[in-house]
Enzyme design. Structure first.
Site, PDB file in Angstrom:
ATOM      1  N   THR A   1      27.489  15.957  21.919  1.00  0.00           N
ATOM      2  CA  THR A   1      28.283  15.019  22.841  1.00  0.00           C
ATOM      3  C   THR A   1      28.117  13.563  22.632  1.00  0.00           C
ATOM      4  OG1 THR A   1      28.288  16.952  24.240  1.00  0.00           O
ATOM      5  CG2 THR A   1      29.074  14.903  25.080  1.00  0.00           C
TER       6      THR A   1
ATOM      7  N   ASN B   1      10.294  -4.852   8.624  1.00  0.00           N
ATOM      8  CA  ASN B   1      10.040  -5.220   9.970  1.00  0.00           C
ATOM      9  C   ASN B   1       8.540  -5.699  10.397  1.00  0.00           C
ATOM     10  OD1 ASN B   1       9.493  -2.412   9.038  1.00  0.00           O
ATOM     11  ND2 ASN B   1       8.232  -2.084  10.644  1.00  0.00           N
TER      12      ASN B   1
ATOM     13  N   CYS C   1      -3.044   3.080  14.867  1.00  0.00           N
ATOM     14  CA  CYS C   1      -4.344   3.703  15.327  1.00  0.00           C
ATOM     15  C   CYS C   1      -4.183   5.089  15.459  1.00  0.00           C
ATOM     16  CB  CYS C   1      -4.502   2.736  16.715  1.00  0.00           C
ATOM     17  SG  CYS C   1      -4.265   1.105  16.720  1.00  0.00           S
TER      18      CYS C   1
HETATM   19  C1  LIG Z   1      12.813   0.032  14.420  1.00  0.00           C
HETATM   20  C2  LIG Z   1      13.160   0.352  12.932  1.00  0.00           C
HETATM   21  C3  LIG Z   1      13.737   1.755  12.669  1.00  0.00           C
HETATM   22  C4  LIG Z   1      13.777   2.802  13.733  1.00  0.00           C
HETATM   23  O1  LIG Z   1      14.845   2.495  14.662  1.00  0.00           O
HETATM   24  P1  LIG Z   1      14.938   3.460  15.925  1.00  0.00           P
HETATM   25  O2  LIG Z   1      16.244   3.118  16.416  1.00  0.00           O
HETATM   26  O3  LIG Z   1      13.928   3.058  16.876  1.00  0.00           O
HETATM   27  O4  LIG Z   1      14.862   4.886  15.561  1.00  0.00           O
HETATM   28  C5  LIG Z   1      13.874   1.868  11.456  1.00  0.00           C
HETATM   29  N1  LIG Z   1      13.847   0.990  10.451  1.00  0.00           N
HETATM   30  C6  LIG Z   1      13.450  -0.184  10.901  1.00  0.00           C
HETATM   31  C7  LIG Z   1      13.407  -1.400   9.662  1.00  0.00           C
HETATM   32  C8  LIG Z   1      12.906  -0.561  12.125  1.00  0.00           C
HETATM   33  O5  LIG Z   1      12.599  -1.924  12.417  1.00  0.00           O
END
Ligand SMILES: *Cc1c(COP(=O)(O)O)cnc(C)c1O
Length: 382
Positions: A243, A155, A328
């Site tokens: 749910t 990411n 941060c």
């Molecule tokens: C955004 C992200 C997550 C977390 O996903 P959420 O749906 O926000 O909990 C986990 N792993 C990666 C690589 C991400 O980019």
């Protein structure tokens, strides 16, 4: 003042209007609002039908069977369910997990929690491109290794793992392969069969769906059992009670269906924007790529700026919505653990910013970003 140019698609995407429209039809009295678990009336059956349609849409994008999709609140919960749920269910087979130091915190913090519970974790260090090689993974595999968890696309960097080659190593050692696919779904052709993925975490909000919904793909196989973390009613084949949020689920389904239809067009659009961005940057001195673009999605470009502080630069770039990738806390700014993890020194890591593009990014957005960067970097270096 006009809104900043949004170049933070790796943090979250806006919901596609076509997704929002479908969601809005699953909330009110006139819509499909009933509890999908209500078996005694038509509105319940209709909600169940909507949920099952979405389950098929999500399954189709990754080459899975709908029965292999477990709804969760997002990829964070899916990562928790995969790691904790699988390790606990397979205690008797082994207690060793392999992962890397550049995973998302949803995997890292979960692996740390497992260590505290008495499981053993091997933390692999990637190469400078952010990737773990099959050879390095092979060295970490042990007799008692039951699970390997590696992300499809990082990411912060955008680098893409060679999943089929890694899966081969995992399976040769009799272990199970979990992949965090939050940044990859809809952007590269994820196919759980062809790629040998046994558990796959997905999120809607990185792919123009709503926040608060995701899924874990769990391969239907006698050896792949996951213990529930959330109890109460036994929904989702006992793996995740609660749910089902129909409006969120149909939103994720619609978003994944759109990705199936338009993902390739999105990616060529984004590749063109990335090329425009990189060409513009080449005219500016003292900017380096942290992303190895040869092995990465075009969606994410991580850059280091010589002789400017990242926080100061971020302030100067207030017309751009971008991210530092650094954490941060109240006292200090820590360099990104991902950049540190690929061997970038702390000073350069602190002068780095992540730009990420998406379906709604335009040429004008890229040109605005280039102009802002040129202006800010020149002013700060003066
Ligand atoms: C955004 C992200 C997550 C977390 O996903 P959420 O749906 O926000 O909990 C986990 N792993 C990666 C690589 C991400 O980019």
């Amino acid at each position: 003042m006009s809104a900043p140019v949004y170049l933070d698609y790796a943090a979250t995407t806006p919901v596609d209007p076509r997704v929002a429209e479908v969601m809005s039809r699953h909330l009110t009295l006139e819509g499909t609002f009933a509890n999908p678990a209500s078996r005694s009336h038509m509105p319940g059956w209709q909600a169940e039908q909507a949920v099952e349609g979405a389950r098929r849409q999500v399954a189709d994008l990754i080459g899975a069977d709908p029965r292999e999709i477990v709804w969760t609140s997002g990829a964070t919960e899916a990562d928790n369910l995969a790691l904790i749920g699988f390790m606990r269910a397979n205690r008797s087979r082994g207690r060793h997990l392999v992962t890397s130091i550049v995973e998302h915190k949803a995997v890292i913090d979960t692996a740390l929690a497992l260590e505290a519970e008495g499981f053993e974790v091997t933390w692999l260090t990637p190469g400078s491109d952010g990737r773990i090689t099959p050879a390095l993974l092979g060295e970490a595999m042990r007799e008692d290794t039951v699970l390997v968890s590696l992300m499809a696309v990082n990411n912060e960097l955008g680098c893409i793992h060679d999943l089929p080659a890694l899966a081969e190593v995992v399976h040769a050692h009799g272990a199970v392969f979990h992949v965090d696919g939050a940044q990859a779904a809809g952007k590269l052709a994820l196919d759980v069969q062809r790629m040998g993925i046994d558990l796959l975490s997905l999120s809607a909000h990185k792919l123009y769906g709503p926040k608060g919904i995701g899924a874990l793909y769990v391969r239907r196989h006698a050896d792949i059992r996951v213990e529930a973390l959330i109890h109460g009613g036994g929904h989702e084949r006992g793996m995740r009670s609660g749910t089902l949020p129909t409006h969120q689920i149909v939103g994720m389904g619609q978003a994944f269906a759109l990705a199936q239809e338009e993902g390739e067009a999105d990616q060529s659009h984004i590749a063109r924007l990335q090329a425009r961005f990189l060409a513009g940057l080449a005219e500016l001195p003292g900017i380096h790529l942290n992303t190895d673009v040869e092995v990465s999605l075009p969606n994410i470009v991580n850059l280091a700026f010589d002789n400017v502080d990242g926080e100061t630069l971020l302030m100067a770039l207030r017309n751009l919505a971008i991210s530092t990738g650094s954490a941060c806390n109240s006292a200090s700014v820590e360099p990104s653990y991902v950049l540190k993890g690929i061997g970038i020194d702390p000073a350069r890591a602190l002068s780095s910013l992540r730009f990420s593009f998406g379906r709604f990014t335009t040429d004008t957005d890229i040109d605005t970003a280039l102009g802002e960067i040129r202006h800010a970097v020149t002013a700060l270096r003066r």
